[in-house]
Design a protein around this motif. Structure first.
Motif, PDB file in Angstrom:
ATOM      1  N   THR A 287      27.512  -8.517 -56.965  1.00 17.61           N
ATOM      2  CA  THR A 287      27.115  -9.320 -58.118  1.00 17.61           C
ATOM      3  C   THR A 287      27.642 -10.744 -57.940  1.00 17.61           C
ATOM      4  O   THR A 287      28.628 -10.971 -57.244  1.00 17.61           O
ATOM      5  CB  THR A 287      27.680  -8.751 -59.437  1.00 17.61           C
ATOM      6  OG1 THR A 287      29.104  -8.752 -59.377  1.00 17.61           O
ATOM      7  CG2 THR A 287      27.162  -7.355 -59.696  1.00 17.61           C
TER       8      THR A 287
ATOM      9  N   GLU B 236      28.647 -14.065 -60.388  1.00 17.56           N
ATOM     10  CA  GLU B 236      28.817 -14.652 -61.711  1.00 17.56           C
ATOM     11  C   GLU B 236      28.629 -16.155 -61.525  1.00 17.56           C
ATOM     12  O   GLU B 236      29.465 -16.834 -60.927  1.00 17.56           O
ATOM     13  CB  GLU B 236      30.202 -14.355 -62.277  1.00 17.56           C
ATOM     14  CG  GLU B 236      30.376 -14.877 -63.672  1.00 17.56           C
ATOM     15  CD  GLU B 236      31.747 -14.535 -64.248  1.00 17.56           C
ATOM     16  OE1 GLU B 236      32.127 -15.195 -65.221  1.00 17.56           O
ATOM     17  OE2 GLU B 236      32.404 -13.629 -63.724  1.00 17.56           O
TER      18      GLU B 236
ATOM     19  N   ARG C 190      20.789 -18.508 -64.693  1.00 17.88           N
ATOM     20  CA  ARG C 190      21.401 -19.312 -65.755  1.00 17.88           C
ATOM     21  C   ARG C 190      22.912 -19.363 -65.549  1.00 17.88           C
ATOM     22  O   ARG C 190      23.526 -18.380 -65.141  1.00 17.88           O
ATOM     23  CB  ARG C 190      21.086 -18.717 -67.117  1.00 17.88           C
ATOM     24  CG  ARG C 190      19.628 -18.868 -67.500  1.00 17.88           C
ATOM     25  CD  ARG C 190      19.386 -18.440 -68.944  1.00 17.88           C
ATOM     26  NE  ARG C 190      18.001 -18.599 -69.291  1.00 17.88           N
ATOM     27  CZ  ARG C 190      17.061 -17.674 -69.086  1.00 17.88           C
ATOM     28  NH1 ARG C 190      17.378 -16.540 -68.523  1.00 17.88           N
ATOM     29  NH2 ARG C 190      15.809 -17.898 -69.437  1.00 17.88           N
ATOM     30  N   ASP C 191      23.485 -20.480 -65.887  1.00 21.36           N
ATOM     31  CA  ASP C 191      24.927 -20.683 -65.782  1.00 21.36           C
ATOM     32  C   ASP C 191      25.659 -19.708 -66.694  1.00 21.36           C
ATOM     33  O   ASP C 191      25.288 -19.516 -67.847  1.00 21.36           O
ATOM     34  CB  ASP C 191      25.244 -22.132 -66.168  1.00 21.36           C
ATOM     35  CG  ASP C 191      26.629 -22.544 -65.745  1.00 21.36           C
ATOM     36  OD1 ASP C 191      27.263 -21.817 -64.958  1.00 21.36           O
ATOM     37  OD2 ASP C 191      27.089 -23.606 -66.207  1.00 21.36           O
TER      38      ASP C 191
ATOM     39  N   GLU D 151      25.846 -16.423 -66.345  1.00 18.78           N
ATOM     40  CA  GLU D 151      25.294 -15.067 -66.278  1.00 18.78           C
ATOM     41  C   GLU D 151      25.734 -14.370 -64.990  1.00 18.78           C
ATOM     42  O   GLU D 151      26.116 -15.014 -64.019  1.00 18.78           O
ATOM     43  CB  GLU D 151      23.771 -15.105 -66.337  1.00 18.78           C
ATOM     44  CG  GLU D 151      23.207 -15.624 -67.637  1.00 18.78           C
ATOM     45  CD  GLU D 151      23.403 -14.656 -68.794  1.00 18.78           C
ATOM     46  OE1 GLU D 151      23.288 -13.436 -68.581  1.00 18.78           O
ATOM     47  OE2 GLU D 151      23.663 -15.137 -69.905  1.00 18.78           O
ATOM     48  N   THR D 152      25.654 -13.048 -64.991  1.00 17.03           N
ATOM     49  CA  THR D 152      25.979 -12.238 -63.812  1.00 17.03           C
ATOM     50  C   THR D 152      24.720 -11.528 -63.347  1.00 17.03           C
ATOM     51  O   THR D 152      23.998 -10.949 -64.156  1.00 17.03           O
ATOM     52  CB  THR D 152      27.071 -11.203 -64.151  1.00 17.03           C
ATOM     53  OG1 THR D 152      28.233 -11.910 -64.620  1.00 17.03           O
ATOM     54  CG2 THR D 152      27.449 -10.380 -62.936  1.00 17.03           C
ATOM     55  N   TYR D 153      24.463 -11.575 -62.025  1.00 18.21           N
ATOM     56  CA  TYR D 153      23.254 -10.982 -61.445  1.00 18.21           C
ATOM     57  C   TYR D 153      23.628 -10.114 -60.250  1.00 18.21           C
ATOM     58  O   TYR D 153      24.582 -10.413 -59.531  1.00 18.21           O
ATOM     59  CB  TYR D 153      22.302 -12.081 -60.967  1.00 18.21           C
ATOM     60  CG  TYR D 153      21.892 -13.043 -62.048  1.00 18.21           C
ATOM     61  CD1 TYR D 153      20.935 -12.693 -62.990  1.00 18.21           C
ATOM     62  CD2 TYR D 153      22.481 -14.297 -62.145  1.00 18.21           C
ATOM     63  CE1 TYR D 153      20.561 -13.570 -63.991  1.00 18.21           C
ATOM     64  CE2 TYR D 153      22.111 -15.177 -63.142  1.00 18.21           C
ATOM     65  CZ  TYR D 153      21.156 -14.811 -64.060  1.00 18.21           C
ATOM     66  OH  TYR D 153      20.796 -15.675 -65.051  1.00 18.21           O
TER      67      TYR D 153
ATOM     68  N   ARG E 163      18.691 -12.601 -55.349  1.00 21.05           N
ATOM     69  CA  ARG E 163      18.682 -11.667 -56.468  1.00 21.05           C
ATOM     70  C   ARG E 163      18.018 -10.359 -56.061  1.00 21.05           C
ATOM     71  O   ARG E 163      16.986 -10.352 -55.389  1.00 21.05           O
ATOM     72  CB  ARG E 163      17.947 -12.293 -57.644  1.00 21.05           C
ATOM     73  CG  ARG E 163      18.193 -11.572 -58.916  1.00 21.05           C
ATOM     74  CD  ARG E 163      17.885 -12.420 -60.095  1.00 21.05           C
ATOM     75  NE  ARG E 163      17.963 -11.567 -61.268  1.00 21.05           N
ATOM     76  CZ  ARG E 163      17.512 -11.897 -62.438  1.00 21.05           C
ATOM     77  NH1 ARG E 163      16.954 -13.058 -62.614  1.00 21.05           N
ATOM     78  NH2 ARG E 163      17.608 -11.068 -63.443  1.00 21.05           N
TER      79      ARG E 163
END
Length: 162
Positions: A55, A57, A92-93, A95-97, A110
């Protein structure tokens, strides 16, 4: 006189074949370009066996990239203080992906359904563009509608999941 009619029909047939061959080649080239552009990122998202996954962040964005801390999820993956992800509407700043590491660098892509659909957006656009060529240049409206529908579905699905 019969030879002039036969010659005229032969020329018409040759021109028609030339138009179909040229438009077919253009449509195929558009689709190949779409697959090529999509595969450059889709290969990492779809073929994840042996790749590092984790992930990110997102801590901040500047220009075309965003950066953040990478936390590993897969065995053998190492934590990294800063990795880069492409700055798109999907990032987006703060957020965690879930992401997959690109080999040999600090760039991530992603992953998950959103990542897969987003990586195939260029093919969706190529399908839309090629459908115009197929309808107008080849006169195959049913095939063109199917191509346009598939392209629209890919782009819409990516928009909704991202």
């Amino acid at each position: 006189m019969p030879s002039a009619v036969v010659s005229s029909q032969g020329a018409f047939t040759a021109l028609r074949f030339g138009r179909l061959a040229a438009m077919g080649a253009v449509a195929v080239l558009i689709l190949i370009a779409g697959v090529w552009a999509s595969w450059s990122s889709a290969q990492y998202v779809m073929l994840t066996k042996g790749r590092e996954s984790g992930t990110i962040e997102v801590a901040g964005c500047a220009g075309d990239t965003c950066g953040g801390r990478y936390t590993p999820l897969s065995a053998g993956s190492q934590a990294r203080e800063r990795v880069l992800i492409e700055n798109t509407a999907a990032v987006r700043d703060g957020e965690t992906y879930t992401v997959v590491m690109k080999p040999g660098g600090s760039e991530v892509i992603r992953s998950g359904p959103a990542g897969v659909l987003y990586s195939w957006v260029p093919l969706g656009g190529a399908l839309l563009l090629a459908s115009v060529v197929v309808a107008g240049g080849l006169g195959r409206t049913r095939a063109a509608w199917m191509m346009a529908g598939a392209g629209f579905a890919v782009i819409t699905a990516a928009f909704l999941t991202v």
